[in-house]
Design a protein around this motif. Sequence first.
Motif, mmCIF file in Angstrom:
data_model
loop_
_atom_site.group_PDB
_atom_site.id
_atom_site.type_symbol
_atom_site.label_atom_id
_atom_site.label_comp_id
_atom_site.label_asym_id
_atom_site.label_seq_id
_atom_site.Cartn_x
_atom_site.Cartn_y
_atom_site.Cartn_z
ATOM 1 N N TYR A 84 -4.299 -25.634 -0.891
ATOM 2 C CA TYR A 84 -3.598 -24.495 -0.270
ATOM 3 C C TYR A 84 -3.454 -23.331 -1.256
ATOM 4 N N ALA A 85 -4.363 -23.253 -2.205
ATOM 5 C CA ALA A 85 -4.362 -22.105 -3.120
ATOM 6 C C ALA A 85 -4.728 -20.839 -2.337
ATOM 7 N N GLY A 86 -4.270 -19.714 -2.810
ATOM 8 C CA GLY A 86 -4.608 -18.445 -2.161
ATOM 9 C C GLY A 86 -3.422 -17.740 -1.555
ATOM 10 N N TYR A 87 -2.305 -18.445 -1.414
ATOM 11 C CA TYR A 87 -1.085 -17.813 -0.901
ATOM 12 C C TYR A 87 -0.314 -17.173 -2.054
ATOM 13 N N SER A 88 0.463 -16.155 -1.748
ATOM 14 C CA SER A 88 1.304 -15.528 -2.771
ATOM 15 C C SER A 88 2.389 -16.490 -3.240
ATOM 16 N N SER A 89 2.912 -17.266 -2.309
ATOM 17 C CA SER A 89 3.891 -18.298 -2.648
ATOM 18 C C SER A 89 3.848 -19.373 -1.577
ATOM 19 N N VAL A 90 4.253 -20.571 -1.935
ATOM 20 C CA VAL A 90 4.291 -21.680 -0.978
ATOM 21 C C VAL A 90 5.593 -22.442 -1.175
ATOM 22 N N LYS A 91 6.350 -22.575 -0.109
ATOM 23 C CA LYS A 91 7.568 -23.368 -0.123
ATOM 24 C C LYS A 91 7.260 -24.758 0.417
ATOM 25 N N VAL A 92 7.572 -25.788 -0.361
ATOM 26 C CA VAL A 92 7.281 -27.163 0.050
ATOM 27 C C VAL A 92 8.353 -27.650 1.010
ATOM 28 N N ILE A 93 7.911 -28.102 2.169
ATOM 29 C CA ILE A 93 8.829 -28.713 3.141
ATOM 30 C C ILE A 93 8.779 -30.235 3.012
ATOM 31 N N TRP A 145 0.848 -1.187 0.000
ATOM 32 C CA TRP A 145 0.000 0.000 0.000
ATOM 33 C C TRP A 145 0.885 1.239 0.000
ATOM 34 N N ARG A 146 0.301 2.363 -0.323
ATOM 35 C CA ARG A 146 1.020 3.630 -0.368
ATOM 36 C C ARG A 146 0.397 4.610 0.613
ATOM 37 N N SER A 147 1.225 5.314 1.330
ATOM 38 C CA SER A 147 0.777 6.372 2.246
ATOM 39 C C SER A 147 1.669 7.584 2.030
ATOM 40 N N GLY A 148 1.070 8.647 1.506
ATOM 41 C CA GLY A 148 1.862 9.836 1.190
ATOM 42 C C GLY A 148 2.868 9.504 0.111
ATOM 43 N N ASN A 149 4.132 9.826 0.406
ATOM 44 C CA ASN A 149 5.186 9.529 -0.563
ATOM 45 C C ASN A 149 5.845 8.182 -0.316
ATOM 46 N N MET A 150 5.298 7.441 0.659
ATOM 47 C CA MET A 150 5.920 6.169 1.040
ATOM 48 C C MET A 150 5.096 4.994 0.510
ATOM 49 N N GLU A 151 5.804 3.957 0.049
ATOM 50 C CA GLU A 151 5.161 2.697 -0.380
ATOM 51 C C GLU A 151 5.597 1.606 0.579
ATOM 52 N N TYR A 152 4.621 0.856 1.101
ATOM 53 C CA TYR A 152 4.891 -0.164 2.119
ATOM 54 C C TYR A 152 4.551 -1.549 1.563
ATOM 55 N N THR A 153 5.313 -2.526 1.984
ATOM 56 C CA THR A 153 5.049 -3.937 1.639
ATOM 57 C C THR A 153 5.130 -4.764 2.909
ATOM 58 N N GLU A 154 4.077 -5.522 3.133
ATOM 59 C CA GLU A 154 4.022 -6.395 4.317
ATOM 60 C C GLU A 154 3.962 -7.841 3.859
ATOM 61 N N THR A 155 4.880 -8.664 4.337
ATOM 62 C CA THR A 155 4.892 -10.090 4.018
ATOM 63 C C THR A 155 4.600 -10.889 5.276
ATOM 64 N N SER A 156 3.530 -11.677 5.228
ATOM 65 C CA SER A 156 3.144 -12.525 6.360
ATOM 66 C C SER A 156 3.486 -13.971 6.032
ATOM 67 N N TYR A 157 3.980 -14.693 7.029
ATOM 68 C CA TYR A 157 4.389 -16.086 6.842
ATOM 69 C C TYR A 157 3.443 -17.005 7.602
ATOM 70 N N TYR A 158 3.108 -18.142 6.980
ATOM 71 C CA TYR A 158 2.150 -19.078 7.572
ATOM 72 C C TYR A 158 2.683 -20.502 7.461
#
Length: 318
Positions: free
Chosen positions: A232-241, A139-152
């Motif tokens: 498990y569709a719906g995640y941005s990426s999935v790493k197989v363990i 998302w963008r706020s003012g002149n700043m662009e933010y990226t949040e990555t959540s791990y599951y």
Amino acid sequence: MVYSPEKHTMFCPFCESEKSEELANGTSPEMAVCPNCGGEVPVEEHTSATQCPYCDSYLILNERVEGEYTPKLILPFQLGKETCKKSIREKFKKNLFAPTDFLSEVRLNGMQGVYVPYWLYNYNTHCSFRGEGTKVRSWRSGNMEYTETSYYAVNRDLDIGFDKIPADASEAMPDHVMDLMEPYNYGQLIDFKPEYMSGFYAEKYNMPSDAMEPRARKKMNEDAQALLKESYAGYSSVKVISQDIQILDSDASYGLLPVWKYMYTYNGQEYPFYVNGQTGKIVGEAPTSKKKALAYIGTLWGCLMAILIMAPLLVSWL
């Protein structure tokens, strides 16, 4: 009497009577005697139903549909020869460079209905998956662009049953073509009766179920992996363990599935075409007539030259 796909019953093509279930059986492993005309009919190693070349009667070799060779299931032909001929003509009618007789009545009349032996496998499985998924939000706020990555932590445990995964047991039929014949609607499978074979060719199985099981297991594994991935569709990426597919139990049934086969020979080369006898799906590529292609190119070239010659004359006249 032969089985009519259109009438869904036994049918006499001569007097048009129906529903007789009287059978004429051949008995010799290498040569069958036609009970109608007494002619000797050559029989190949795995043939279980064939046609007399002298009187056109159909024979069922009873020792090849009994005992260990008794099919449990059969999917009767749903489409007759005339319907399949029409479908082939419709599919290939736009092939301008196909040989002239490719779709001729004489050639297409040589089409044969064949019951192909199949092993149909059932599996009960437990499928597990362990992985790490991410979801990314920007998302963008003012002149700043933010990226949040959540791990599951992504954990899946599924009990999946697979019914009637097919693998053909015919050496004469190419495996990749028979795979392309799928899918069949197995809801129309019924208990085997030899009457359904009358009017068609057929084979007994060429290979036992354990020899064909790896093909079915490969299909099952591919489907199981697809179902796990879907879960498990719906995640941005999935790493197989880790991922594991365990077969809890399995079994196989022997059945016969319907295929129409049209063999066209052109310039010494065979072009086989296969039609699913239930759904009408066609597998095969039409040959190309070089004479037709060259004639077509010559016609286009002639028209182009005529235009180039006439154009200056028309301009000067105007």
